[in-house]
Motif scaffolding. Structure first.
Motif, PDB file in Angstrom:
ATOM      1  N   ARG A   1       0.823  -1.219   0.000  1.00 36.17           N
ATOM      2  CA  ARG A   1       0.000   0.000   0.000  1.00 36.17           C
ATOM      3  C   ARG A   1       0.853   1.263   0.000  1.00 36.17           C
ATOM      4  O   ARG A   1       0.552   2.230  -0.700  1.00 36.17           O
ATOM      5  CB  ARG A   1      -0.932  -0.008   1.206  1.00 36.17           C
ATOM      6  CG  ARG A   1      -1.921   1.159   1.182  1.00 36.17           C
ATOM      7  CD  ARG A   1      -3.020   0.950   2.187  1.00 36.17           C
ATOM      8  NE  ARG A   1      -2.492   0.824   3.542  1.00 36.17           N
ATOM      9  CZ  ARG A   1      -3.273   0.639   4.616  1.00 36.17           C
ATOM     10  NH1 ARG A   1      -4.585   0.505   4.449  1.00 36.17           N
ATOM     11  NH2 ARG A   1      -2.747   0.534   5.816  1.00 36.17           N
ATOM     12  N   THR A   2       1.910   1.261   0.761  1.00 32.03           N
ATOM     13  CA  THR A   2       2.727   2.467   0.865  1.00 32.03           C
ATOM     14  C   THR A   2       3.354   2.861  -0.474  1.00 32.03           C
ATOM     15  O   THR A   2       3.223   4.019  -0.915  1.00 32.03           O
ATOM     16  CB  THR A   2       3.812   2.276   1.941  1.00 32.03           C
ATOM     17  OG1 THR A   2       3.169   2.016   3.185  1.00 32.03           O
ATOM     18  CG2 THR A   2       4.683   3.516   2.049  1.00 32.03           C
ATOM     19  N   PRO A   3       4.058   1.946  -1.174  1.00 35.99           N
ATOM     20  CA  PRO A   3       4.625   2.357  -2.475  1.00 35.99           C
ATOM     21  C   PRO A   3       3.547   2.720  -3.499  1.00 35.99           C
ATOM     22  O   PRO A   3       3.755   3.608  -4.331  1.00 35.99           O
ATOM     23  CB  PRO A   3       5.418   1.132  -2.917  1.00 35.99           C
ATOM     24  CG  PRO A   3       4.905  -0.002  -2.107  1.00 35.99           C
ATOM     25  CD  PRO A   3       4.458   0.576  -0.814  1.00 35.99           C
ATOM     26  N   LEU A   4       2.371   2.043  -3.446  1.00 35.42           N
ATOM     27  CA  LEU A   4       1.303   2.398  -4.374  1.00 35.42           C
ATOM     28  C   LEU A   4       0.783   3.813  -4.113  1.00 35.42           C
ATOM     29  O   LEU A   4       0.506   4.575  -5.040  1.00 35.42           O
ATOM     30  CB  LEU A   4       0.155   1.396  -4.257  1.00 35.42           C
ATOM     31  CG  LEU A   4       0.401   0.012  -4.875  1.00 35.42           C
ATOM     32  CD1 LEU A   4      -0.756  -0.921  -4.537  1.00 35.42           C
ATOM     33  CD2 LEU A   4       0.567   0.127  -6.378  1.00 35.42           C
ATOM     34  N   THR A   5       0.669   4.150  -2.817  1.00 37.88           N
ATOM     35  CA  THR A   5       0.214   5.500  -2.464  1.00 37.88           C
ATOM     36  C   THR A   5       1.200   6.543  -2.960  1.00 37.88           C
ATOM     37  O   THR A   5       0.819   7.590  -3.509  1.00 37.88           O
ATOM     38  CB  THR A   5       0.037   5.622  -0.944  1.00 37.88           C
ATOM     39  OG1 THR A   5      -0.890   4.624  -0.488  1.00 37.88           O
ATOM     40  CG2 THR A   5      -0.462   7.000  -0.558  1.00 37.88           C
ATOM     41  N   VAL A   6       2.479   6.261  -2.779  1.00 38.97           N
ATOM     42  CA  VAL A   6       3.519   7.180  -3.255  1.00 38.97           C
ATOM     43  C   VAL A   6       3.445   7.322  -4.778  1.00 38.97           C
ATOM     44  O   VAL A   6       3.567   8.421  -5.335  1.00 38.97           O
ATOM     45  CB  VAL A   6       4.913   6.687  -2.824  1.00 38.97           C
ATOM     46  CG1 VAL A   6       6.004   7.533  -3.464  1.00 38.97           C
ATOM     47  CG2 VAL A   6       5.029   6.724  -1.303  1.00 38.97           C
ATOM     48  N   ALA A   7       3.216   6.199  -5.483  1.00 40.22           N
ATOM     49  CA  ALA A   7       3.127   6.231  -6.947  1.00 40.22           C
ATOM     50  C   ALA A   7       1.936   7.066  -7.407  1.00 40.22           C
ATOM     51  O   ALA A   7       2.027   7.850  -8.353  1.00 40.22           O
ATOM     52  CB  ALA A   7       3.022   4.813  -7.495  1.00 40.22           C
ATOM     53  N   VAL A   8       0.785   6.901  -6.721  1.00 37.27           N
ATOM     54  CA  VAL A   8      -0.406   7.672  -7.090  1.00 37.27           C
ATOM     55  C   VAL A   8      -0.175   9.159  -6.903  1.00 37.27           C
ATOM     56  O   VAL A   8      -0.513   9.987  -7.769  1.00 37.27           O
ATOM     57  CB  VAL A   8      -1.623   7.196  -6.269  1.00 37.27           C
ATOM     58  CG1 VAL A   8      -2.791   8.165  -6.451  1.00 37.27           C
ATOM     59  CG2 VAL A   8      -2.021   5.791  -6.681  1.00 37.27           C
ATOM     60  N   VAL A   9       0.416   9.530  -5.769  1.00 35.24           N
ATOM     61  CA  VAL A   9       0.710  10.948  -5.512  1.00 35.24           C
ATOM     62  C   VAL A   9       1.664  11.483  -6.571  1.00 35.24           C
ATOM     63  O   VAL A   9       1.509  12.594  -7.090  1.00 35.24           O
ATOM     64  CB  VAL A   9       1.284  11.124  -4.089  1.00 35.24           C
ATOM     65  CG1 VAL A   9       1.764  12.559  -3.894  1.00 35.24           C
ATOM     66  CG2 VAL A   9       0.240  10.766  -3.046  1.00 35.24           C
TER      67      VAL A   9
ATOM     68  N   LEU B   1       2.082  10.399  -9.658  1.00 37.39           N
ATOM     69  CA  LEU B   1       1.384  10.535 -10.936  1.00 37.39           C
ATOM     70  C   LEU B   1       0.479  11.759 -10.954  1.00 37.39           C
ATOM     71  O   LEU B   1       0.352  12.431 -11.986  1.00 37.39           O
ATOM     72  CB  LEU B   1       0.558   9.271 -11.198  1.00 37.39           C
ATOM     73  CG  LEU B   1       1.360   8.014 -11.577  1.00 37.39           C
ATOM     74  CD1 LEU B   1       0.434   6.810 -11.649  1.00 37.39           C
ATOM     75  CD2 LEU B   1       2.077   8.212 -12.902  1.00 37.39           C
ATOM     76  N   LEU B   2      -0.148  12.040  -9.811  1.00 29.46           N
ATOM     77  CA  LEU B   2      -0.982  13.240  -9.738  1.00 29.46           C
ATOM     78  C   LEU B   2      -0.156  14.506  -9.931  1.00 29.46           C
ATOM     79  O   LEU B   2      -0.576  15.453 -10.597  1.00 29.46           O
ATOM     80  CB  LEU B   2      -1.724  13.285  -8.396  1.00 29.46           C
ATOM     81  CG  LEU B   2      -2.877  12.283  -8.235  1.00 29.46           C
ATOM     82  CD1 LEU B   2      -3.412  12.324  -6.807  1.00 29.46           C
ATOM     83  CD2 LEU B   2      -3.995  12.587  -9.222  1.00 29.46           C
ATOM     84  N   LEU B   3       1.032  14.540  -9.329  1.00 26.65           N
ATOM     85  CA  LEU B   3       1.923  15.691  -9.493  1.00 26.65           C
ATOM     86  C   LEU B   3       2.361  15.843 -10.945  1.00 26.65           C
ATOM     87  O   LEU B   3       2.381  16.952 -11.490  1.00 26.65           O
ATOM     88  CB  LEU B   3       3.133  15.548  -8.574  1.00 26.65           C
ATOM     89  CG  LEU B   3       2.858  15.670  -7.073  1.00 26.65           C
ATOM     90  CD1 LEU B   3       4.122  15.367  -6.271  1.00 26.65           C
ATOM     91  CD2 LEU B   3       2.345  17.071  -6.736  1.00 26.65           C
TER      92      LEU B   3
ATOM     93  N   GLN C   1      -0.732  19.198 -17.196  1.00 30.55           N
ATOM     94  CA  GLN C   1      -1.952  19.950 -17.445  1.00 30.55           C
ATOM     95  C   GLN C   1      -1.658  21.430 -17.603  1.00 30.55           C
ATOM     96  O   GLN C   1      -2.256  22.111 -18.439  1.00 30.55           O
ATOM     97  CB  GLN C   1      -2.954  19.726 -16.312  1.00 30.55           C
ATOM     98  CG  GLN C   1      -4.363  20.219 -16.618  1.00 30.55           C
ATOM     99  CD  GLN C   1      -4.970  19.473 -17.788  1.00 30.55           C
ATOM    100  OE1 GLN C   1      -4.854  18.254 -17.878  1.00 30.55           O
ATOM    101  NE2 GLN C   1      -5.604  20.193 -18.684  1.00 30.55           N
ATOM    102  N   ARG C   2      -0.710  21.928 -16.812  1.00 25.15           N
ATOM    103  CA  ARG C   2      -0.327  23.352 -16.928  1.00 25.15           C
ATOM    104  C   ARG C   2       0.283  23.620 -18.295  1.00 25.15           C
ATOM    105  O   ARG C   2       0.113  24.696 -18.862  1.00 25.15           O
ATOM    106  CB  ARG C   2       0.655  23.728 -15.821  1.00 25.15           C
ATOM    107  CG  ARG C   2       0.037  23.813 -14.448  1.00 25.15           C
ATOM    108  CD  ARG C   2       1.096  24.133 -13.396  1.00 25.15           C
ATOM    109  NE  ARG C   2       1.716  25.433 -13.630  1.00 25.15           N
ATOM    110  CZ  ARG C   2       1.216  26.593 -13.201  1.00 25.15           C
ATOM    111  NH1 ARG C   2       0.079  26.592 -12.511  1.00 25.15           N
ATOM    112  NH2 ARG C   2       1.829  27.728 -13.441  1.00 25.15           N
ATOM    113  N   ALA C   3       0.994  22.628 -18.842  1.00 27.71           N
ATOM    114  CA  ALA C   3       1.585  22.800 -20.172  1.00 27.71           C
ATOM    115  C   ALA C   3       0.534  22.690 -21.275  1.00 27.71           C
ATOM    116  O   ALA C   3       0.628  23.340 -22.310  1.00 27.71           O
ATOM    117  CB  ALA C   3       2.689  21.764 -20.377  1.00 27.71           C
ATOM    118  N   ILE C   4      -0.461  21.847 -21.036  1.00 33.90           N
ATOM    119  CA  ILE C   4      -1.491  21.623 -22.043  1.00 33.90           C
ATOM    120  C   ILE C   4      -2.510  22.751 -22.073  1.00 33.90           C
ATOM    121  O   ILE C   4      -2.990  23.148 -23.133  1.00 33.90           O
ATOM    122  CB  ILE C   4      -2.203  20.279 -21.779  1.00 33.90           C
ATOM    123  CG1 ILE C   4      -1.232  19.121 -22.031  1.00 33.90           C
ATOM    124  CG2 ILE C   4      -3.444  20.125 -22.657  1.00 33.90           C
ATOM    125  CD1 ILE C   4      -1.778  17.784 -21.597  1.00 33.90           C
TER     126      ILE C   4
END
Length: 386
Positions: free
Chosen positions: A18-26, A28-30, A36-39
Motif C-alpha cells: 500500500r505504501t509504495p502504491l500511495t507514493v506512486a499515485v501521488v 502521478l498526480l503531481l 496539465q499546466r503545459a497543455i
C-alpha cells in the motif's frame, strides 16, 4: 442487541504494497498537474471562438444535447455534420443552414464546414434557370470571414473566399486580397505550419495559379506573369527534391503553358513586337486603328445596350459590343432601392430579406451582338419586385 461491527483486515502482504502504491499515485498526480499546466494554454487557444454553449445548445434536440453539455462539443458537431450530409443528398437545402450555424458555434475549427457551408449559400440556392440567389452572398462571405478569424493557419478557407469573389461575385480586388492572405500564411512570411499538407509553404500552388488569373482579370498582365514565374520557381524546387514526380512535372508544364499564353497576350495587346495572328498589325491592340482612320487611337468598344419589358417580370436584354466572340457582358437587375447587405464577421443566422430582388447573369457576345430573354416570373420567391 446491536450487531457486531465488522472490521476488514488486510493481509501483511497487501499492507506492505500500500505504501509504495500511495507514493506512486501521488507522484502521478503531481506529474499530471505539471502536464496539465503545459497543455492548458494550447487548449485555451483551441477553444477560442466557440459559441456560447447555451446559445449553441438551444437549437439542439435531446438526441444531440447531452454531448456539448458534457464537454464533447466536437463530437456533437461531427454528428450534426453527418446529418447535414443526409440533407445534401436529399436536396433539403433549407434544413442545412441552421445546422451549419450550430456546428460552427460548437466547433469553430471545423474548416470544412465553413468552406462547404459558404459554398452551399453562394451556389446551391438557384432559380429555374440555375442562377444563384445573390441575396445569400453576404452571409456566405461573413461565414468565411468568421472561419478565417478562427483558423488563420488554414489556407482552404481563405482560398474559398478568394474563389467565391473571383468566380461568383466578380470582385477581383477582394479575390486578390483573399489569395494573398492565404499565400502569406499565419505568420505573414509565406511559411506554413509543420505537419501541414503544404509545408514549408502556407498555401497550395493553386493559390498562386488563381491569383495570376485574378491579376489578368484586372488587366494587370505584368503582375500575372510575375505570379506565374513564382509558381514555376516553386515547382522547380519540388522537382529538384523529387525529379521523378510526374504530378509536379505535369503541373509545371501547365504553368509554363499559361505563362506563354499570358506573355503572348501581353505582346498582342500592349507592344509593337512579337504579335500573333490575333493582332497581325504593328500596333498594340489597345491602340488598333479604326477601318476608316489609320491613326492609332484607343479601341472603341461601342457598347450599346437595349432593355425591353416583354411582359411582367420578363426582360429582353440585347445590344452591340465591339469585341471578340466569347466575350461576356455582365447583367445586374435589382429593385430601384436595393442596397447590398453589409458583409461582416458577426453572423447569428443566414436569414435574408425576402422582399429584395437581385439577379446577376453573363451574356455571351457573338459577332458583336448579345441577346437573351430573362424570365423572372417563374421564381416569385426569389424575384418578388416588392
Amino acid at each position: 442487541m446491536s450487531s457486531p461491527t465488522l472490521t476488514k483486515r488486510y493481509s501483511p502482504e497487501i499492507l506492505r504494497r500500500r505504501t509504495p502504491l500511495t507514493v506512486a499515485v501521488v507522484g502521478l498526480l503531481l506529474v499530471s498537474a505539471v502536464l496539465q499546466r503545459a497543455i492548458d494554454p494550447t487548449a485555451k487557444l483551441y477553444h477560442v471562438g466557440e459559441g456560447n454553449i447555451t446559445r449553441a445548445s438551444s437549437g439542439l434536440n435531446n438526441e444531440f444535447l447531452i454531448l456539448p453539455l458534457l464537454g464533447f462539443r466536437e463530437a456533437a458537431a461531427g454528428l450534426l455534420w453527418v446529418r447535414c450530409d443526409e440533407f445534401f443528398h436529399s436536396g433539403d437545402y433549407d434544413a442545412i443552414l441552421p445546422l451549419v450555424r450550430l456546428i460552427t458555434w460548437l466547433d469553430p475549427h471545423a474548416e470544412n464546414v465553413f468552406v462547404t457551408g459558404a459554398w452551399h449559400l453562394a451556389y446551391n440556392f438557384t432559380d429555374s434557370s440555375e442562377r444563384s440567389d445573390r441575396r445569400y452572398i453576404a452571409p456566405s462571405q461573413a461565414l468565411l470571414d468568421e472561419g478565417i478569424i478562427n483558423n488563420m493557419n488554414i489556407p482552404d478557407i481563405k482560398f474559398e473566399k478568394g474563389w467565391e469573389n473571383y468566380d461568383k461575385i466578380k470582385d477581383f480586388i477582394a479575390a486578390e486580397r483573399a489569395f494573398k492572405l492565404a499565400i502569406a500564411g499565419p505568420r505573414g512570411d509565406e511559411s506554413g505550419m509543420k505537419g501541414s499538407d503544404d509545408y514549408p509553404y502556407a498555401s497550395p500552388l493553386k493559390t498562386h495559379h488563381t491569383l495570376a488569373h485574378t491579376y489578368e482579370k484586372q488587366g494587370r498582365i505584368p503582375e500575372a506573369l510575375a505570379e506565374w514565374k513564382r509558381a514555376i520557381a516553386r515547382s522547380d524546387k519540388m522537382l529538384a527534391a523529387n525529379k521523378d514526380d510526374q504530378a509536379t512535372k505535369q503541373m509545371r508544364a501547365a504553368e509554363m503553358h499559361n505563362y506563354q499564353i499570358t506573355l503572348q497576350r501581353y505582346y498582342d495587346r500592349y507592344t509593337t513586337k512579337n504579335h500573333s495572328a490575333v493582332n497581325a498589325s504593328t500596333y498594340p491592340a489597345v491602340l488598333r486603328p479604326a477601318p476608316n482612320n489609320p491613326k492609332p487611337q484607343p479601341w472603341d468598344v461601342s457598347l450599346v445596350p437595349q432593355i425591353e419589358v416583354v411582359r411582367p417580370k420578363v426582360l429582353k436584354v440585347s445590344g452591340q459590343f465591339n469585341t471578340a466572340d466569347g466575350s461576356r457582358v455582365d447583367l445586374k437587375v435589382t429593385d430601384f432601392d436595393y442596397t447590398e447587405r453589409p458583409i461582416g464577421a458577426t453572423l447569428n443566422n443566414f436569414d435574408i430579406d425576402l422582399s429584395q430582388t437581385v439577379l446577376m447573369d453573363a451574356l455571351a457576345v457573338r459577332k458583336n451582338h448579345f441577346e437573351r430573354e430573362i424570365d423572372m416570373s417563374k421564381d416569385p420567391k426569389m424575384y418578388g419586385f416588392n
